[in-house]
Design a protein around this motif. Sequence first.
Motif, PDB file in Angstrom:
ATOM      1  N   LYS A   1      -4.489  -1.275  -8.092  1.00 54.55           N
ATOM      2  CA  LYS A   1      -5.952  -0.710  -7.689  1.00 54.55           C
ATOM      3  C   LYS A   1      -5.558   0.755  -7.346  1.00 54.55           C
ATOM      4  CE  LYS A   1      -8.523  -5.097  -7.918  1.00 54.55           C
ATOM      5  NZ  LYS A   1      -9.627  -5.762  -7.252  1.00 54.55           N
ATOM      6  N   THR A   2      -6.135   1.833  -7.519  1.00 51.45           N
ATOM      7  CA  THR A   2      -6.248   2.976  -6.944  1.00 51.45           C
ATOM      8  C   THR A   2      -7.574   3.784  -6.644  1.00 51.45           C
ATOM      9  OG1 THR A   2      -6.183   4.050  -9.029  1.00 51.45           O
ATOM     10  CG2 THR A   2      -4.018   3.359  -8.133  1.00 51.45           C
ATOM     11  N   ILE A   3      -7.484   4.478  -5.624  1.00 51.49           N
ATOM     12  CA  ILE A   3      -8.789   5.313  -5.278  1.00 51.49           C
ATOM     13  C   ILE A   3      -8.351   6.765  -4.497  1.00 51.49           C
ATOM     14  CG2 ILE A   3      -8.939   4.292  -2.784  1.00 51.49           C
ATOM     15  CD1 ILE A   3     -12.175   4.497  -3.140  1.00 51.49           C
ATOM     16  N   PRO A   4      -9.058   7.529  -4.849  1.00 45.75           N
ATOM     17  CA  PRO A   4      -8.747   9.035  -4.217  1.00 45.75           C
ATOM     18  C   PRO A   4      -8.615   8.853  -2.825  1.00 45.75           C
ATOM     19  CG  PRO A   4     -10.134   9.492  -6.104  1.00 45.75           C
ATOM     20  CD  PRO A   4     -10.210   7.822  -5.926  1.00 45.75           C
TER      21      PRO A   4
ATOM     22  N   LEU B   1       0.813  -1.086  -0.019  1.00 46.16           N
ATOM     23  CA  LEU B   1      -0.047  -0.057  -0.021  1.00 46.16           C
ATOM     24  C   LEU B   1       0.888   1.069   0.229  1.00 46.16           C
ATOM     25  CD1 LEU B   1      -2.653  -1.056   2.830  1.00 46.16           C
ATOM     26  CD2 LEU B   1      -2.859  -1.184   0.351  1.00 46.16           C
ATOM     27  N   SER B   2       0.451   2.000  -0.812  1.00 45.27           N
ATOM     28  CA  SER B   2       1.369   3.407  -0.832  1.00 45.27           C
ATOM     29  C   SER B   2       0.458   4.649  -1.502  1.00 45.27           C
ATOM     30  CB  SER B   2       2.305   3.222  -1.928  1.00 45.27           C
ATOM     31  OG  SER B   2       1.980   3.019  -3.169  1.00 45.27           O
TER      32      SER B   2
ATOM     33  N   LEU C   1      -4.615   6.453  -3.330  1.00 48.91           N
ATOM     34  CA  LEU C   1      -4.272   5.233  -2.625  1.00 48.91           C
ATOM     35  C   LEU C   1      -4.114   4.318  -3.609  1.00 48.91           C
ATOM     36  CD1 LEU C   1      -4.260   3.134   0.109  1.00 48.91           C
ATOM     37  CD2 LEU C   1      -6.665   3.347   0.014  1.00 48.91           C
ATOM     38  N   THR C   2      -2.984   3.304  -3.431  1.00 47.80           N
ATOM     39  CA  THR C   2      -2.636   2.281  -4.383  1.00 47.80           C
ATOM     40  C   THR C   2      -2.470   1.270  -3.695  1.00 47.80           C
ATOM     41  OG1 THR C   2      -1.658   4.099  -5.996  1.00 47.80           O
ATOM     42  CG2 THR C   2      -1.151   1.814  -6.160  1.00 47.80           C
ATOM     43  N   CYS C   3      -2.907  -0.113  -4.426  1.00 48.01           N
ATOM     44  CA  CYS C   3      -2.540  -1.202  -3.668  1.00 48.01           C
ATOM     45  C   CYS C   3      -1.974  -2.222  -5.044  1.00 48.01           C
ATOM     46  CB  CYS C   3      -3.873  -1.768  -3.268  1.00 48.01           C
ATOM     47  SG  CYS C   3      -3.870  -3.620  -2.696  1.00 48.01           S
ATOM     48  N   LYS C   4      -0.946  -2.424  -4.701  1.00 48.82           N
ATOM     49  CA  LYS C   4      -0.096  -3.276  -5.838  1.00 48.82           C
ATOM     50  C   LYS C   4      -0.204  -4.797  -5.270  1.00 48.82           C
ATOM     51  CE  LYS C   4       2.742   0.426  -7.288  1.00 48.82           C
ATOM     52  NZ  LYS C   4       4.375   0.912  -7.243  1.00 48.82           N
ATOM     53  N   SER C   5      -0.610  -5.503  -6.116  1.00 54.07           N
ATOM     54  CA  SER C   5      -0.676  -7.047  -5.735  1.00 54.07           C
ATOM     55  C   SER C   5      -0.429  -7.733  -7.050  1.00 54.07           C
ATOM     56  CB  SER C   5      -1.869  -7.702  -5.116  1.00 54.07           C
ATOM     57  OG  SER C   5      -3.014  -7.373  -5.977  1.00 54.07           O
TER      58      SER C   5
ATOM     59  N   ALA D   1      -2.664   9.661   5.216  1.00 58.06           N
ATOM     60  CA  ALA D   1      -4.035   9.075   5.595  1.00 58.06           C
ATOM     61  C   ALA D   1      -4.233  10.071   6.899  1.00 58.06           C
ATOM     62  CB  ALA D   1      -3.589   7.675   6.268  1.00 58.06           C
ATOM     63  N   ALA D   2      -3.061  10.286   7.638  1.00 58.18           N
ATOM     64  CA  ALA D   2      -3.268  11.628   8.601  1.00 58.18           C
ATOM     65  C   ALA D   2      -3.779  12.721   8.294  1.00 58.18           C
ATOM     66  CB  ALA D   2      -1.986  11.384   9.655  1.00 58.18           C
ATOM     67  N   ARG D   3      -3.024  13.072   7.198  1.00 54.00           N
ATOM     68  CA  ARG D   3      -3.514  14.477   6.621  1.00 54.00           C
ATOM     69  C   ARG D   3      -5.128  14.507   6.104  1.00 54.00           C
ATOM     70  NH1 ARG D   3      -3.063  17.739   1.855  1.00 54.00           N
ATOM     71  NH2 ARG D   3      -2.307  15.920   0.841  1.00 54.00           N
ATOM     72  N   HIS D   4      -5.348  13.315   5.614  1.00 56.32           N
ATOM     73  CA  HIS D   4      -6.969  13.330   5.168  1.00 56.32           C
ATOM     74  C   HIS D   4      -7.777  12.838   6.177  1.00 56.32           C
ATOM     75  CE1 HIS D   4      -4.917  13.584   1.414  1.00 56.32           C
ATOM     76  NE2 HIS D   4      -6.064  13.991   0.843  1.00 56.32           N
ATOM     77  N   GLY D   5      -7.332  12.491   7.374  1.00 55.48           N
ATOM     78  CA  GLY D   5      -8.132  11.999   8.390  1.00 55.48           C
ATOM     79  C   GLY D   5      -8.699  10.768   8.207  1.00 55.48           C
ATOM     80  N   VAL D   6      -7.876   9.889   7.717  1.00 61.58           N
ATOM     81  CA  VAL D   6      -8.205   8.278   7.393  1.00 61.58           C
ATOM     82  C   VAL D   6      -7.649   7.682   8.270  1.00 61.58           C
ATOM     83  CG1 VAL D   6      -8.032   6.502   5.815  1.00 61.58           C
ATOM     84  CG2 VAL D   6      -8.259   8.847   4.696  1.00 61.58           C
ATOM     85  N   GLY D   7      -8.103   6.753   8.827  1.00 62.11           N
ATOM     86  CA  GLY D   7      -8.004   5.650   9.974  1.00 62.11           C
ATOM     87  C   GLY D   7      -7.650   4.329   9.182  1.00 62.11           C
TER      88      GLY D   7
END
Length: 306
Positions: A31-34, A15-16, A22-26, A58-64
């Motif tokens: 797969k990406t999502i804003p 995850l990066s 947000l990008t998930c490489k597998s 994630a912290a900057r955007h308030g994502v847990g």
Amino acid sequence: MSYHIVSIDAPDCSLSCKDGQLTCKSAEGNKTIPLEDVAAVIITSFSVSIHSKLLLEAARHGVGLVICENFKPASLVLPANRSTDTLLTKSQAYITAQLRKRLWQKTVEAKCRNQHSLAAELAPNDSRLEKLDRIARSVHPSKESECAKIFWRIYAEHVAETDDFRRGRHEGGPNPLLNYGYAVLLSTILQNLFAIGLDPTFGIFHVPREQSTPLAYDLMEPFRPCVDWRVAEWIHRHPDEKDWQVTREFRQWVTAFPLEKVDWFELTLDVRGVIEGVIRSFRQAVVTAQSGPYKPWTRTLTKWAG
């Protein structure tokens, strides 16, 4: 608006975050999502690497981030400004007895109606269905226990095919399968509670105990018949009682039930999506101090998925 809860369960993924995505490489690809559209990320993958840039963004955007072990939340990574939601915590801590009673009544009603729905699917000609339906729709103070007695008798005869089956944590027969399935359900409820920001220690009915999560036990009740059906399907495919053990094959089978499709109002969603919607509605009910927004799941139109 942050509203997506993203579940990461792909093996050996990374995850990066780059350019706000947000990008998930597998092995299945990227797969990406804003990130601005994400409310929380639930990580159940057994092997995932997380780039430090994602933690900062994630912290900057308030994502847990909810990090799980064996599907059960083991760690929470929350932004400093989201670690305590004062309004929500206060609403949960000071919920009135009247509201707590009404929320629990709606929960029990949904559970009883789902038990009747499943019993009718398992034994459509059983003479006890009419009584079960009548009790499920009543306001009888002990309707949960009365419905349970009838439901488990029907389940015993038409699934376990025995007269001496007793539902219990330490009983035999299908009980080990049911217990494991309920543990998976509990973990799924907990994942969403943490992701949406509700404290699972503030329940509406179950008694708090040390290291317990009473709210998760409360909100999982209407979904228990989903596990009961999944186990019934397993037993139907494996009628020999020696196969009623929690094997690796069974664990793989039962952990997939949150992806089964069910109805919720005018939508057909997977169980995991319905759980998220129910918990969001519960949160709204708590914050507004009104029971109206809370919409526990009741099976309506389609057949039970196998």
